[in-house]
Design a protein around this motif. Structure first.
Motif, PDB file in Angstrom:
ATOM      1  N   HIS A  19     -40.884 -23.353 -17.195  1.00  0.00           N
ATOM      2  CA  HIS A  19     -42.111 -23.808 -16.532  1.00  0.00           C
ATOM      3  C   HIS A  19     -43.365 -23.499 -17.339  1.00  0.00           C
ATOM      4  O   HIS A  19     -44.335 -24.271 -17.293  1.00  0.00           O
ATOM      5  N   SER A 107     -36.407 -26.567 -11.936  1.00  0.00           N
ATOM      6  CA  SER A 107     -35.433 -26.242 -12.972  1.00  0.00           C
ATOM      7  C   SER A 107     -34.364 -25.379 -12.318  1.00  0.00           C
ATOM      8  O   SER A 107     -34.667 -24.586 -11.420  1.00  0.00           O
ATOM      9  N   TYR A 115     -23.703 -29.016  -9.436  1.00  0.00           N
ATOM     10  CA  TYR A 115     -24.389 -29.466  -8.226  1.00  0.00           C
ATOM     11  C   TYR A 115     -23.804 -30.790  -7.732  1.00  0.00           C
ATOM     12  O   TYR A 115     -24.468 -31.820  -7.723  1.00  0.00           O
ATOM     13  N   HIS A 121     -21.607 -25.037  -6.925  1.00  0.00           N
ATOM     14  CA  HIS A 121     -22.655 -24.776  -5.924  1.00  0.00           C
ATOM     15  C   HIS A 121     -22.457 -25.569  -4.628  1.00  0.00           C
ATOM     16  O   HIS A 121     -23.293 -25.493  -3.725  1.00  0.00           O
TER      17      HIS A 121
END
Ligand SMILES: Cc1cc2nc3c(=O)[nH]c(=O)nc-3n(C[C@H](O)[C@H](O)[C@H](O)COP(=O)(O)O)c2cc1C
Length: 194
Positions: A19, A107, A115, A121
């Protein structure tokens, strides 16, 4: 020109790779306001009047943050709890945000392949972000597909210029109305539109 507000939330920016790089690459973009929530409110005392006034001056609101515990850092929740007031953001007379767009720029440490339904996850990013999507709906806003940088744990520093370029292009595209409503509605991630 479409005005974009980035509500940025990173509780440890000095340790950020992703970031810190992203915000550095877009600081000079015309039509884009970067608002660092942890810098503005280090004690989490979010000022609802100031935030509502900022929201009114923009068309697209982006929540930019690392993905923490399948959600966002705490200040984003505090911001939602204090700023999105009944009678202002939602409810019978709460139409202040009507017609604006809301999205997440995130992020994740986990890879994209983790995912998926049944993956490491368990769920997709869009599923984890459903509370944001429904919040947008409740506030009569349109939810944008998220812009996602996956796999940051394994990411090499040389990948950063590409991510920063993509982010900048995405913001320019939104600002200049380059994406049709149909394309935005169909995309799973905003990254697909570049
Ligand atoms: C408190 C905490 C919670 C996290 N939770 C998740 C998570 O739920 N899923 C995931 O993929 N990564 C998770 N991560 C990894 C971060 O998303 C990742 O380190 C971050 O996106 C990297 O961005 P940065 O370099 O700007 O900090 C977590 C990291 C921290 C510190």
């Amino acid at each position: 020109m479409t005005r974009i507000l980035i509500l940025f939330a990173h509780p440890a920016l000095e340790r950020s790779r992703i970031h810190a790089g992203l915000i550095h690459s877009i600081r000079d973009l015309q039509g884009v306001t970067l608002h660092d929530l942890y810098e503005a409110y280090p004690d989490l005392n979010v000022d609802p009047d100031r935030e509502q006034e900022l929201l009114l001056r923009h068309d697209i609101i982006l929540l930019q943050h690392p993905f923490y515990w399948y959600s966002a850092p705490a200040i984003i929740k505090q911001w939602q709890d204090l700023v999105l007031e009944h009678g202002w953001a939602y409810g019978h007379s709460g139409t202040a945000l009507q017609g604006k767009l809301l999205g997440n720029v995130i992020s994740t440490g986990g890879m994209q392949s983790a995912y998926v339904r049944g993956g490491h996850h368990g769920y997709t990013i869009r599923e984890f972000l459903l509370p944001f999507e429904q919040t947008a709906r409740l506030c009569n806003m349109t939810y944008l597909p998220p812009f996602v940088i996956h796999g940051t744990h394994r990411m090499e520093q040389p990948d950063m210029p590409y991510c920063c370029k993509q982010y900048r292009q995405m913001l320019e595209g939104l600002r200049d109305d380059r994406y049709t409503p149909g394309a935005l509605a169909e995309a799973v991630y905003l990254n697909e539109l570049m």
